[in-house]
Design a protein around this motif. Structure first.
Motif, PDB file in Angstrom:
ATOM      1  N   SER A 173      13.011   3.461   3.269  1.00 18.10           N
ATOM      2  CA  SER A 173      13.790   3.339   2.034  1.00 18.10           C
ATOM      3  C   SER A 173      14.460   1.982   1.977  1.00 18.10           C
ATOM      4  O   SER A 173      14.509   1.253   2.967  1.00 18.10           O
ATOM      5  CB  SER A 173      14.804   4.471   1.918  1.00 18.10           C
ATOM      6  OG  SER A 173      15.456   4.658   3.139  1.00 18.10           O
ATOM      7  N   LYS A 174      14.977   1.684   0.788  1.00 17.13           N
ATOM      8  CA  LYS A 174      15.395   0.322   0.514  1.00 17.13           C
ATOM      9  C   LYS A 174      16.748   0.292  -0.176  1.00 17.13           C
ATOM     10  O   LYS A 174      16.987   1.080  -1.102  1.00 17.13           O
ATOM     11  CB  LYS A 174      14.347  -0.242  -0.454  1.00 17.13           C
ATOM     12  CG  LYS A 174      14.373  -1.736  -0.613  1.00 17.13           C
ATOM     13  CD  LYS A 174      13.519  -2.110  -1.781  1.00 17.13           C
ATOM     14  CE  LYS A 174      12.184  -2.674  -1.395  1.00 17.13           C
ATOM     15  NZ  LYS A 174      11.445  -3.225  -2.516  1.00 17.13           N
ATOM     16  N   LEU A 175      17.596  -0.602   0.257  1.00 18.37           N
ATOM     17  CA  LEU A 175      18.911  -0.758  -0.375  1.00 18.37           C
ATOM     18  C   LEU A 175      19.076  -2.196  -0.828  1.00 18.37           C
ATOM     19  O   LEU A 175      18.925  -3.116  -0.018  1.00 18.37           O
ATOM     20  CB  LEU A 175      20.004  -0.398   0.652  1.00 18.37           C
ATOM     21  CG  LEU A 175      21.450  -0.787   0.375  1.00 18.37           C
ATOM     22  CD1 LEU A 175      21.987  -0.049  -0.839  1.00 18.37           C
ATOM     23  CD2 LEU A 175      22.327  -0.444   1.578  1.00 18.37           C
ATOM     24  N   TRP A 176      19.363  -2.383  -2.124  1.00 19.29           N
ATOM     25  CA  TRP A 176      19.619  -3.732  -2.639  1.00 19.29           C
ATOM     26  C   TRP A 176      21.111  -3.910  -2.877  1.00 19.29           C
ATOM     27  O   TRP A 176      21.753  -3.035  -3.465  1.00 19.29           O
ATOM     28  CB  TRP A 176      18.909  -3.934  -3.983  1.00 19.29           C
ATOM     29  CG  TRP A 176      17.464  -4.295  -3.924  1.00 19.29           C
ATOM     30  CD1 TRP A 176      16.424  -3.488  -4.265  1.00 19.29           C
ATOM     31  CD2 TRP A 176      16.885  -5.565  -3.562  1.00 19.29           C
ATOM     32  NE1 TRP A 176      15.228  -4.169  -4.120  1.00 19.29           N
ATOM     33  CE2 TRP A 176      15.496  -5.441  -3.698  1.00 19.29           C
ATOM     34  CE3 TRP A 176      17.417  -6.784  -3.129  1.00 19.29           C
ATOM     35  CZ2 TRP A 176      14.613  -6.489  -3.417  1.00 19.29           C
ATOM     36  CZ3 TRP A 176      16.551  -7.826  -2.847  1.00 19.29           C
ATOM     37  CH2 TRP A 176      15.173  -7.679  -2.988  1.00 19.29           C
ATOM     38  N   LEU A 177      21.633  -5.030  -2.449  1.00 22.12           N
ATOM     39  CA  LEU A 177      23.038  -5.377  -2.716  1.00 22.12           C
ATOM     40  C   LEU A 177      23.018  -6.717  -3.442  1.00 22.12           C
ATOM     41  O   LEU A 177      22.579  -7.721  -2.873  1.00 22.12           O
ATOM     42  CB  LEU A 177      23.815  -5.480  -1.395  1.00 22.12           C
ATOM     43  CG  LEU A 177      23.843  -4.190  -0.562  1.00 22.12           C
ATOM     44  CD1 LEU A 177      24.373  -4.465   0.841  1.00 22.12           C
ATOM     45  CD2 LEU A 177      24.706  -3.130  -1.226  1.00 22.12           C
ATOM     46  N   VAL A 178      23.450  -6.724  -4.691  1.00 19.60           N
ATOM     47  CA  VAL A 178      23.201  -7.898  -5.530  1.00 19.60           C
ATOM     48  C   VAL A 178      24.473  -8.470  -6.153  1.00 19.60           C
ATOM     49  O   VAL A 178      25.259  -7.744  -6.772  1.00 19.60           O
ATOM     50  CB  VAL A 178      22.211  -7.528  -6.666  1.00 19.60           C
ATOM     51  CG1 VAL A 178      21.854  -8.750  -7.493  1.00 19.60           C
ATOM     52  CG2 VAL A 178      20.956  -6.880  -6.108  1.00 19.60           C
ATOM     53  N   ASP A 179      24.635  -9.769  -5.978  1.00 17.00           N
ATOM     54  CA  ASP A 179      25.725 -10.509  -6.611  1.00 17.00           C
ATOM     55  C   ASP A 179      25.060 -11.283  -7.757  1.00 17.00           C
ATOM     56  O   ASP A 179      24.358 -12.269  -7.533  1.00 17.00           O
ATOM     57  CB  ASP A 179      26.312 -11.454  -5.537  1.00 17.00           C
ATOM     58  CG  ASP A 179      27.451 -12.308  -6.037  1.00 17.00           C
ATOM     59  OD1 ASP A 179      27.798 -12.227  -7.222  1.00 17.00           O
ATOM     60  OD2 ASP A 179      27.993 -13.069  -5.208  1.00 17.00           O
ATOM     61  N   SER A 217       0.834  -1.203   0.000  1.00 12.55           N
ATOM     62  CA  SER A 217       0.000   0.000   0.000  1.00 12.55           C
ATOM     63  C   SER A 217       0.876   1.263   0.000  1.00 12.55           C
ATOM     64  O   SER A 217       0.445   2.327  -0.455  1.00 12.55           O
ATOM     65  CB  SER A 217      -0.920  -0.016   1.218  1.00 12.55           C
ATOM     66  OG  SER A 217      -0.145  -0.223   2.371  1.00 12.55           O
ATOM     67  N   GLU A 218       2.111   1.130   0.485  1.00 13.90           N
ATOM     68  CA  GLU A 218       3.019   2.299   0.481  1.00 13.90           C
ATOM     69  C   GLU A 218       3.701   2.474  -0.878  1.00 13.90           C
ATOM     70  O   GLU A 218       4.507   3.379  -1.069  1.00 13.90           O
ATOM     71  CB  GLU A 218       4.116   2.118   1.526  1.00 13.90           C
ATOM     72  CG  GLU A 218       3.623   2.072   2.953  1.00 13.90           C
ATOM     73  CD  GLU A 218       4.633   1.383   3.856  1.00 13.90           C
ATOM     74  OE1 GLU A 218       4.983   0.216   3.566  1.00 13.90           O
ATOM     75  OE2 GLU A 218       5.064   2.013   4.820  1.00 13.90           O
ATOM     76  N   GLY A 219       3.443   1.522  -1.800  1.00 16.70           N
ATOM     77  CA  GLY A 219       4.033   1.634  -3.138  1.00 16.70           C
ATOM     78  C   GLY A 219       5.313   0.835  -3.323  1.00 16.70           C
ATOM     79  O   GLY A 219       5.894   0.834  -4.401  1.00 16.70           O
ATOM     80  N   PHE A 220       5.766   0.155  -2.285  1.00 16.80           N
ATOM     81  CA  PHE A 220       6.994  -0.629  -2.405  1.00 16.80           C
ATOM     82  C   PHE A 220       6.736  -1.981  -3.057  1.00 16.80           C
ATOM     83  O   PHE A 220       5.708  -2.607  -2.793  1.00 16.80           O
ATOM     84  CB  PHE A 220       7.600  -0.908  -1.021  1.00 16.80           C
ATOM     85  CG  PHE A 220       8.484   0.192  -0.542  1.00 16.80           C
ATOM     86  CD1 PHE A 220       9.776   0.320  -1.032  1.00 16.80           C
ATOM     87  CD2 PHE A 220       8.033   1.095   0.411  1.00 16.80           C
ATOM     88  CE1 PHE A 220      10.601   1.333  -0.587  1.00 16.80           C
ATOM     89  CE2 PHE A 220       8.853   2.123   0.863  1.00 16.80           C
ATOM     90  CZ  PHE A 220      10.136   2.245   0.358  1.00 16.80           C
ATOM     91  N   HIS A 221       7.682  -2.435  -3.886  1.00 18.26           N
ATOM     92  CA  HIS A 221       7.598  -3.789  -4.425  1.00 18.26           C
ATOM     93  C   HIS A 221       8.224  -4.710  -3.400  1.00 18.26           C
ATOM     94  O   HIS A 221       9.348  -4.469  -2.954  1.00 18.26           O
ATOM     95  CB  HIS A 221       8.329  -3.883  -5.763  1.00 18.26           C
ATOM     96  CG  HIS A 221       7.607  -3.131  -6.828  1.00 18.26           C
ATOM     97  ND1 HIS A 221       7.732  -1.772  -6.972  1.00 18.26           N
ATOM     98  CD2 HIS A 221       6.702  -3.549  -7.750  1.00 18.26           C
ATOM     99  CE1 HIS A 221       6.939  -1.381  -7.958  1.00 18.26           C
ATOM    100  NE2 HIS A 221       6.301  -2.431  -8.442  1.00 18.26           N
TER     101      HIS A 221
END
Ligand code: ADP
Length: 354
Positions: free
Chosen positions: A245-251, A179-183
């Motif tokens: 807020s969101k932080l992605w760390l991707v390998d 509902s906040e718009g986050f995936h």
């Protein structure tokens, strides 16, 4: 006051890596030669003389070379501390309410996991990021309270797996919009972490779960994307404002093309899925760079998951990892071309073959 000083210092640091357009930065990291390569007398194809200025030359044979420009170029001598020092202003911006995505791209064996995960003695971006977030959160504790949670996912063959789930589930994990718009992926574990010790436990649990169910851990991890998501909730104690807020760390999975003869059955499916998701990532970034009205996030699970942290006012950092060896020249050029496309800048060859 403390917060303002710290923010000014960080903005200055951040501006130093602002040569590129928009909010996308590309850092290139070259791994050292392996012992076997050295003993086999493997020649180097990388010219790192201009690394300090972000220049990289690739010797493509004879008298030809191809030049590339990135926001940073790291030589094998640069260590984890050097690399994180440049990435840190970006990761810290998640505490200011920005969504951030950092990913490592390249052929298997070029150091993606080394950069992101690192080793116990030589910790990488993931651990250092959380360490820095706790440190800065503490420095700002007179103005803000922060709460951090961590999820660890794997995307393999276009399927999402929760690496922190304590019991296996047959339910297919899907991406939904909150509902906040986050995936987000309803039902996945979001482990609350209060200090770096807890983080280490969570990262270890994620790493261990990745190995479960695969005959060859290294092979499996080179064919799947390992994704660490850090959600930050901030409350401003002065005015009561809250942000998320969101932080992605991707390998990412290895970007190498497979020899046609090797590709059949399950391997073919894996290769197609990797190809699809890495191409989808390139397409999303290109669409963002050209300010296209349609950004094709939904073409892969990877880009769909990263949607909040790619585009808009979010900040993206790509590590393109390369090998110095002549044996990997084709893959190195292919990774660097992809990275140049991401950065939106491509320099032509310095010397044309006649
Ligand atoms: P990838 O994740 O791209 O498949 P890895 O991170 O597993 O590659 O790296 C392959 C090997 O090279 C590992 O043994 C790793 O420790 C080593 N390595 C990679 N980059 C570096 C580096 N910058 N310095 C020292 N060793 C490295």
């Amino acid at each position: 006051m403390k917060y303002i000083e710290e923010q000014t210092k960080r903005k200055k640091l951040y501006n130093q890596v602002q040569e590129a357009k928009g909010n996308i930065r590309v850092f290139c990291r070259c791994r050292p030669f392996r012992k076997e390569e050295l003993s086999a007398g493997s020649a180097t194809v990388v010219d790192l003389d201009g690394a300090k200025d972000g220049d990289l030359g690739i010797l493509t044979g004879g008298s030809t070379r191809k030049n590339f420009k990135f926001d940073r170029v790291y030589t094998p001598k640069d260590d984890q501390v050097d690399v994180f020092a440049d990435a840190s202003p970006m990761v810290i911006s998640v505490l200011d309410g920005y969504n951030v995505c950092i990913f490592a791209y390249g052929q298997t064996g070029t150091g993606k996991t080394f950069t992101m995960e690192g080793t116990q003695q030589n910790r990488g971006v993931n651990y250092r990021t959380l360490e820095e977030l706790f440190k800065v959160a503490e420095e700002r504790s007179d103005t803000f309270t922060y709460s951090l949670s961590v999820s660890v996912l794997e995307v393999y063959n276009e399927q999402i797996r929760d690496l922190l789930a304590t019991s296996p589930t047959s339910k297919k994990l899907e991406i939904k919009q909150s509902s906040e718009g986050f995936h987000h992926v309803p039902g996945i574990v979001e482990a609350k972490v209060e200090n770096i010790k807890e983080v280490w436990k969570v990262l270890q649990a994620g790493s261990n779960a990745r190995a479960v169910g695969s005959n060859n851990v290294n092979e499996h991890s080179s064919r799947s994307h390992c994704m660490l998501c850090i959600m930050v909730k901030a409350k401003n104690l002065m005015n009561g404002d809250c942000t998320k807020s969101k932080l992605w760390l991707v390998d990412l999975a290895g970007s190498e093309r497979l020899a046609k003869t090797d590709v059949q059955g399950e391997r073919l499916k894996e290769a197609q899925n990797i190809n699809r998701s890495l191409s989808a990532l390139g397409d999303v970034i290109s669409a963002l760079a050209t300010k296209s009205s349609h950004v094709p996030y939904r073409n892969s699970k990877l880009t769909h998951l990263l949607q909040d942290s790619l585009g808009g006012d979010s900040k993206t950092l790509m590590f393109v990892q390369i090998s110095p060896s002549e044996h990997d020249l084709g893959e190195t050029l292919s990774s660097l071309n992809f990275a140049s496309r991401v950065r939106g800048v491509e320099l032509g060859p310095a010397k044309r073959q006649i």
